[in-house]
Design a protein around this motif. Sequence first.
Motif, PDB file in Angstrom:
ATOM      1  N   PHE A  84      45.481  43.438  31.294  1.00  0.00           N
ATOM      2  CA  PHE A  84      46.924  43.598  31.125  1.00  0.00           C
ATOM      3  C   PHE A  84      47.519  42.462  30.290  1.00  0.00           C
ATOM      4  CE2 PHE A  84      45.834  45.859  34.977  1.00  0.00           C
ATOM      5  CZ  PHE A  84      46.557  47.040  34.842  1.00  0.00           C
ATOM      6  N   PHE A  90      45.071  38.952  40.592  1.00  0.00           N
ATOM      7  CA  PHE A  90      45.644  38.919  41.930  1.00  0.00           C
ATOM      8  C   PHE A  90      46.043  37.483  42.238  1.00  0.00           C
ATOM      9  CE2 PHE A  90      42.596  42.545  42.156  1.00  0.00           C
ATOM     10  CZ  PHE A  90      43.582  43.518  42.053  1.00  0.00           C
TER      11      PHE A  90
ATOM     12  N   ALA B 158      53.074  45.060  39.091  1.00  0.00           N
ATOM     13  CA  ALA B 158      51.913  44.747  38.248  1.00  0.00           C
ATOM     14  C   ALA B 158      50.674  44.490  39.099  1.00  0.00           C
ATOM     15  CB  ALA B 158      52.213  43.530  37.382  1.00  0.00           C
ATOM     16  N   GLN B 159      50.894  43.922  40.309  1.00  0.00           N
ATOM     17  CA  GLN B 159      49.752  43.648  41.191  1.00  0.00           C
ATOM     18  C   GLN B 159      49.145  44.963  41.699  1.00  0.00           C
ATOM     19  OE1 GLN B 159      48.768  40.144  42.650  1.00  0.00           O
ATOM     20  NE2 GLN B 159      49.310  40.101  40.512  1.00  0.00           N
ATOM     21  N   GLU B 161      49.335  47.838  40.120  1.00  0.00           N
ATOM     22  CA  GLU B 161      48.691  48.495  38.984  1.00  0.00           C
ATOM     23  C   GLU B 161      47.325  47.857  38.713  1.00  0.00           C
ATOM     24  OE1 GLU B 161      50.597  48.351  35.093  1.00  0.00           O
ATOM     25  OE2 GLU B 161      50.203  50.488  34.904  1.00  0.00           O
ATOM     26  N   ALA B 162      47.262  46.522  38.842  1.00  0.00           N
ATOM     27  CA  ALA B 162      45.985  45.830  38.650  1.00  0.00           C
ATOM     28  C   ALA B 162      44.970  46.288  39.694  1.00  0.00           C
ATOM     29  CB  ALA B 162      46.186  44.322  38.738  1.00  0.00           C
ATOM     30  N   ALA B 163      45.465  46.510  40.919  1.00  0.00           N
ATOM     31  CA  ALA B 163      44.575  46.972  41.991  1.00  0.00           C
ATOM     32  C   ALA B 163      43.979  48.337  41.636  1.00  0.00           C
ATOM     33  CB  ALA B 163      45.344  47.063  43.308  1.00  0.00           C
ATOM     34  N   ARG B 164      44.825  49.207  41.075  1.00  0.00           N
ATOM     35  CA  ARG B 164      44.316  50.522  40.669  1.00  0.00           C
ATOM     36  C   ARG B 164      43.331  50.358  39.515  1.00  0.00           C
ATOM     37  NH1 ARG B 164      48.949  53.542  38.744  1.00  0.00           N
ATOM     38  NH2 ARG B 164      47.780  55.464  38.955  1.00  0.00           N
ATOM     39  N   ALA B 165      43.664  49.452  38.601  1.00  0.00           N
ATOM     40  CA  ALA B 165      42.815  49.282  37.416  1.00  0.00           C
ATOM     41  C   ALA B 165      41.414  48.784  37.782  1.00  0.00           C
ATOM     42  CB  ALA B 165      43.473  48.327  36.427  1.00  0.00           C
ATOM     43  N   VAL B 166      41.300  47.921  38.798  1.00  0.00           N
ATOM     44  CA  VAL B 166      39.956  47.442  39.149  1.00  0.00           C
ATOM     45  C   VAL B 166      39.203  48.472  39.985  1.00  0.00           C
ATOM     46  CG1 VAL B 166      40.529  44.980  39.060  1.00  0.00           C
ATOM     47  CG2 VAL B 166      40.623  46.171  41.245  1.00  0.00           C
ATOM     48  N   PHE B 168      40.321  49.829  43.073  1.00  0.00           N
ATOM     49  CA  PHE B 168      40.565  49.819  44.521  1.00  0.00           C
ATOM     50  C   PHE B 168      41.116  51.171  44.967  1.00  0.00           C
ATOM     51  CE2 PHE B 168      41.367  44.944  44.910  1.00  0.00           C
ATOM     52  CZ  PHE B 168      40.035  44.739  45.216  1.00  0.00           C
ATOM     53  N   TRP B 176      43.279  44.356  50.519  1.00  0.00           N
ATOM     54  CA  TRP B 176      42.948  43.209  49.671  1.00  0.00           C
ATOM     55  C   TRP B 176      44.113  42.668  48.852  1.00  0.00           C
ATOM     56  CZ3 TRP B 176      38.740  40.657  50.758  1.00  0.00           C
ATOM     57  CH2 TRP B 176      37.702  41.340  51.404  1.00  0.00           C
ATOM     58  N   VAL B 177      45.167  43.487  48.681  1.00  0.00           N
ATOM     59  CA  VAL B 177      46.279  43.010  47.842  1.00  0.00           C
ATOM     60  C   VAL B 177      47.598  42.939  48.614  1.00  0.00           C
ATOM     61  CG1 VAL B 177      47.563  43.378  45.705  1.00  0.00           C
ATOM     62  CG2 VAL B 177      45.137  43.980  45.817  1.00  0.00           C
ATOM     63  N   PRO B 180      47.493  40.587  52.221  1.00  0.00           N
ATOM     64  CA  PRO B 180      47.466  39.130  52.035  1.00  0.00           C
ATOM     65  C   PRO B 180      48.741  38.596  51.390  1.00  0.00           C
ATOM     66  CG  PRO B 180      45.479  40.144  51.131  1.00  0.00           C
ATOM     67  CD  PRO B 180      46.378  41.256  51.551  1.00  0.00           C
ATOM     68  N   GLN B 181      49.298  39.349  50.450  1.00  0.00           N
ATOM     69  CA  GLN B 181      50.512  38.868  49.782  1.00  0.00           C
ATOM     70  C   GLN B 181      51.717  38.966  50.714  1.00  0.00           C
ATOM     71  OE1 GLN B 181      51.175  40.179  45.785  1.00  0.00           O
ATOM     72  NE2 GLN B 181      49.090  39.726  45.162  1.00  0.00           N
TER      73      GLN B 181
END
Lengths: 245, 259
Positions: A84, A90, B158-159, B161-166, B168, B176-177, B180-181
């Motif tokens: 991105f 994360f 964005a977090q 979306e990043a989770a979907r991109a990897v 998860f 995992w996202v 914890p946040q």
Amino acid sequence: MKIEFQQLSRQFEDGRIVLDSINFSDEIRTLAIIGPSGGGKSTLLRILGGLLLPTSGEVFVNGSPIPQNEEQLQRYRKEIGFVFQQGGLFRHMTALENIQIPLVQVHHYSERSAKERALELLERFGLKEDSHKRPFQLSGGQQQRVAIARAIAARPRFLLLDEPTSALDPEYTTEVLDIVNELKNEGMELIIVTHEMGFARHACEKAAFLCQGRLMEYGDSHTLFTHPQTPQLEQFLGRLLEWNI
Amino acid sequence: MKKLFILGKEDRPSLPAIVCSWLLVCIFIVVFFWISLHAIQTTFDFSFIADFHIRLLKGFGMTLLLSLASFIVSLFLGVISAAGQGSRLLPIRCLCTLYVTFIRGTPLIMQIYLFFYIIGTAWGIENRFLAGVLILSIFEGAYITEILRGSLLSIDAAQLEAARAVGFTHAQTIRWVILPQLIARTLPALTGQLASIIKDSSLLSMIAVIEITQTIREITATNFRLFEGYFFLGILYLCLTLPVTLASKVLERRFRYEN
């Protein structure tokens, strides 16, 4: 890889058309998507990455359509590396965990082999000393290098990069682009949305010019930059060169 | 000398400067109270602490127990109500919004009377400890709802979306996202809320729950040592709230990547 778009369109909820009936088919190794902001570049990349569904039309990768349901999309996304513009790491995980945890959870690596793979990539990208830092403790360039390491860790089929350097200072831009170029030279197939015209022209074989949701031009990147066919691309390139040294 | 008490625009206070300032403030407060006490010709006598130490200890224990039990129940209520506010069932959403608005908009003392004497009596809740925990939990739960809801809304898209991109799955994204946040963001505020619960539990003395405030009220009603009693009460509450506040600050620092 062979990428094919058939009448691909995407409309936002407010009715705005971001992608307008895009048709395209070609064998691609490295592709740069360029164009003015708001032209639909990131949306196109997200559709390719399985992060966004088109409103209509279809996308084929190596002859197979991108799935429509979430379960199959998850499987599809696992095989792709996505980087991105910013904020993709994360924030609560260290650089090492950012790479290691998806490897273990998504790709079923053992803890040990995931750690080994993560450390190998961090070392390769000059980040060994920073492996236990969280994103906020890293520079923008370091963050993007970790993001690239994470994206390639599971050896994806191809790599998608959404303006990976546009939030970076010039000195960090070079270090990130060098890595992308290195991956390209090793045979990694990639599609990059970028404002770095030098990179698009010299490092990518093909380039596509997207403007107002339409694919205005596509072709060999060198030719596209030297012989623009549409007034829109001519104007776009002219504006970029205005302040060139 | 000037450097000891006045900071430049960019300066950070040195350790001796901090110690001196604290000392000065403490001396000022002690002298102020000493003069005040002298003016009304009162001297302090804390001998009642030894005389009533068993009752005091019991009351202190009761405050601690009330607060911890209420914290756990209110956390539970807060999670349910925060989830309810995002429910697709409109009546549930309305109920949760009404709950938070009503509780946050009215004083605790009014709620204590309302819940204990009307609802508690009607539904046969006679155990004062249980009633106290429930009332305090309902009150604090509304504030916890707001803490949780605010944190949940502030999780960066964005977090996700990043989770979907990897790659998860939805469950992995939560594990995992999001969790914890959410924990990192809410834990300092929730710990701060525990300090509020401890202080607010004192109002349960209104329905004769024998916690530490009620114990002091009963003791001072017999020995008339009002000043000493409430002064000691303040110290007891500080013994509980100061460590909690400190823990909240430590957690804030621990999770500073969230800020």
